[in-house]
Write a protein that holds these residues in place. Structure first.
Motif, PDB file in Angstrom:
ATOM      1  N   UNK A   1       0.856  -1.180   0.000  1.00  0.00           N
ATOM      2  CA  UNK A   1       0.000   0.000   0.000  1.00  0.00           C
ATOM      3  C   UNK A   1       0.897   1.236   0.000  1.00  0.00           C
ATOM      4  N   UNK A   2       0.731   2.068  -1.018  1.00  0.00           N
ATOM      5  CA  UNK A   2       1.521   3.295  -1.137  1.00  0.00           C
ATOM      6  C   UNK A   2       0.622   4.460  -0.734  1.00  0.00           C
ATOM      7  N   UNK A   3       0.881   5.018   0.454  1.00  0.00           N
ATOM      8  CA  UNK A   3       0.088   6.141   0.944  1.00  0.00           C
ATOM      9  C   UNK A   3       0.653   7.419   0.332  1.00  0.00           C
TER      10      UNK A   3
ATOM     11  N   UNK B   1       4.605   5.389   3.036  1.00  0.00           N
ATOM     12  CA  UNK B   1       4.052   6.738   2.913  1.00  0.00           C
ATOM     13  C   UNK B   1       4.991   7.579   2.051  1.00  0.00           C
ATOM     14  N   UNK B   2       4.445   8.168   0.973  1.00  0.00           N
ATOM     15  CA  UNK B   2       5.295   8.891   0.026  1.00  0.00           C
ATOM     16  C   UNK B   2       4.585  10.142  -0.489  1.00  0.00           C
ATOM     17  N   UNK B   3       5.358  10.955  -1.155  1.00  0.00           N
ATOM     18  CA  UNK B   3       4.817  12.038  -1.978  1.00  0.00           C
ATOM     19  C   UNK B   3       5.431  11.885  -3.369  1.00  0.00           C
TER      20      UNK B   3
ATOM     21  N   UNK C   1      10.440   3.446  -0.638  1.00  0.00           N
ATOM     22  CA  UNK C   1       9.519   2.658  -1.457  1.00  0.00           C
ATOM     23  C   UNK C   1      10.268   1.715  -2.386  1.00  0.00           C
ATOM     24  N   UNK C   2      11.292   2.219  -3.070  1.00  0.00           N
ATOM     25  CA  UNK C   2      12.034   1.353  -3.990  1.00  0.00           C
ATOM     26  C   UNK C   2      12.754   0.246  -3.231  1.00  0.00           C
ATOM     27  N   UNK C   3      13.211   0.548  -2.019  1.00  0.00           N
ATOM     28  CA  UNK C   3      13.840  -0.489  -1.198  1.00  0.00           C
ATOM     29  C   UNK C   3      12.817  -1.556  -0.817  1.00  0.00           C
ATOM     30  N   UNK C   4      11.585  -1.121  -0.533  1.00  0.00           N
ATOM     31  CA  UNK C   4      10.529  -2.070  -0.171  1.00  0.00           C
ATOM     32  C   UNK C   4      10.146  -2.926  -1.375  1.00  0.00           C
TER      33      UNK C   4
END
Length: 445
Positions: free
Chosen positions: A331-333, A359-361, A371-374
């Motif tokens: 899930x990308x918040x 959680x990103x912008x 995110x890329x690490x995940x």
């Protein structure tokens, strides 16, 4: 003579109505927020000037006109005063209700399905997308055929001497639509065959597929552009993206360099509550990448007041599409830049301790490194768990297949034998199938 199409200089004056059944309402959303989404949908149509909007509360829908006599007259006065030309009903409207409302209010009327079809027809760009929209529109139009003509007498076939009476005008129109739908399906089959060839070619590229899904306007295309450097249309507008887009990218390595895993990233059409059934069926082919994905990124607008309801709608559609439960999902918040600093910090702390949440912008880039690490961690876990061990023997002259295996990173060790090169591999079923399509032979270790 046909009416001129609406333009920016000559917009159509539109009015949006969200019917609310109160205690009988089974929708997840509050009526005022549902109305706001309907207005946003209307703004996604070109050549529209919004002149009014309202929630119309009903005890029971009238089978002939949706609204009761008092409400009909009350709304009609507002429409006349505002010189409305187009009324958008945020919900289903039967063909009989549509005809009666148009006659009573002297306007053009679209229900939610018709509105979304209009948007899709305006936005589709690929040949397949255009055909799918046309097919869905015809399917919808076929249900709109009602006895609204004055010339309902039978048309006689031929000279009228042989056979029974001809067909009614409705039957003739229905037959014409059926014939056109048959032609469109044939054209679509040819396009789908071409897509299957492209997909087979992609299958020979041994990279995992990561698919972006989410509610419309959640920021998928902005995130796609940020990660790939592409220039896919990304606007603060519902259904800014319709046709699927794919790009091959390389994830950063642990040190932030550019030598990480290579993946194929896929941007898809946004989901929405109460998506017309005609479009769910018609656009299934454009969501094939989701069905084949190794990892799904569910992009959420975490700043939206109904983000939980939107997430539930996306989950429902994924289930209806047949996405397997065992497919990895993050899930990308998104849009944390729209939140206060305190709320943003709290969300970042939550994602740090919650598996499968980031959680990103996408706009500012905050959180994208995590995110890329995940993504890398999820793919490593999913693909490593599914790895099998094989041995492949290649002729010394088969440099192309040898390079393919090394590029895929599946070679554990390589030996030189009298018969050629013996390569000991650790790979997934997808990579094995892709390699087999190149014509190579493998023997189980």
């Amino acid at each position: 003579m046909a009416e001129p199409a609406p333009t920016e200089a000559n917009p159509t004056r539109a009015y949006v109505i969200h019917p609310d059944l109160g205690h009988a309402r089974i929708q997840r959303r509050e009526p005022e927020r549902a109305l706001a989404e309907a207005v946003a949908l209307a703004h996604a149509l070109p050549g529209i000037e919004m002149v009014g909007e309202e929630v119309a509360r009903l005890r029971e829908p009238n089978p002939g006109s949706l609204f009761g006599k008092g409400k009909l007259a009350e709304i009609g006065e507002r429409l006349e005063a505002a010189e409305v030309e187009l009324v958008l009903i945020d919900g289903p409207v039967t063909p009989v209700q549509q005809r009666n409302l148009e006659d009573r209010w002297k306007v053009k009327l679209l229900d939610r399905t018709g509105l979304i079809l209009e948007i899709f027809a305006d936005r589709a760009r690929t040949r397949e997308g255009v055909l799918q929209v046309e097919l869905a529109a015809l399917s919808y139009q076929r249900t709109r055929l009602v006895r609204a003509w004055t010339h309902l007498e039978r048309q006689r076939g031929g000279l009228g001497f042989v056979g029974g009476p001809g067909e009614t005008q409705i039957e003739a129109d229905r037959r014409a639509i059926d014939e056109q739908m048959t032609r469109l399906r044939r054209q679509l089959q040819r396009v789908v065959r071409t897509r299957s060839l492209h997909r087979a070619a992609r299958a020979r590229v041994p990279y995992p597929i990561v698919a972006l899904v989410g509610y419309t306007n959640a920021g998928k295309s902005t995130l796609f552009n940020r990660l790939t450097g592409a220039e896919v249309m990304a606007k603060d507008m519902l259904f800014a993206t319709l046709d699927p887009t794919m790009r091959a990218i390389r994830l950063p390595d642990a040190g932030g360099g550019s030598s990480g895993r290579k993946i194929i990233l896929s941007d898809t059409v946004g989901f929405i509550s109460d998506l017309p059934t005609e479009l769910v069926a018609a656009f299934r082919a454009t969501l094939e990448e989701v069905l084949e994905a190794d990892l799904i990124l569910h992009v959420r607008d975490i700043s939206h007041p109904e983000t939980e309801e939107q997430a539930a709608d996306v989950a429902d559609i994924l289930e209806n599409l047949g996405v397997a439960e065992d497919v990895e999902l993050i899930e990308v918040w998104n849009k944390i830049d729209s939140l206060s600093g305190e709320t943003r910090a709290a969300l970042r702390r939550t994602d740090a301790r919650t598996e499968g949440v980031q959680a990103v912008s996408a706009l500012s880039g905050e959180g994208l490194q995590d995110l890329t690490a995940a993504i890398e961690a999820h793919l490593t876990r999913a693909l490593d768990e599914a790895r099998i061990h094989d041995t492949v023997i290649l002729p010394f002259t088969d440099g192309r297949r040898r390079a393919w295996l090394h590029d895929a990173g599946v070679v554990e060790r390589e030996e030189t034998t009298e018969d050629g090169l013996r390569l000991h591999l650790s790979w997934t079923e997808r990579q094995k199938s892709a390699f087999a399509s190149l014509g190579a032979k493998s023997e189980d270790s």
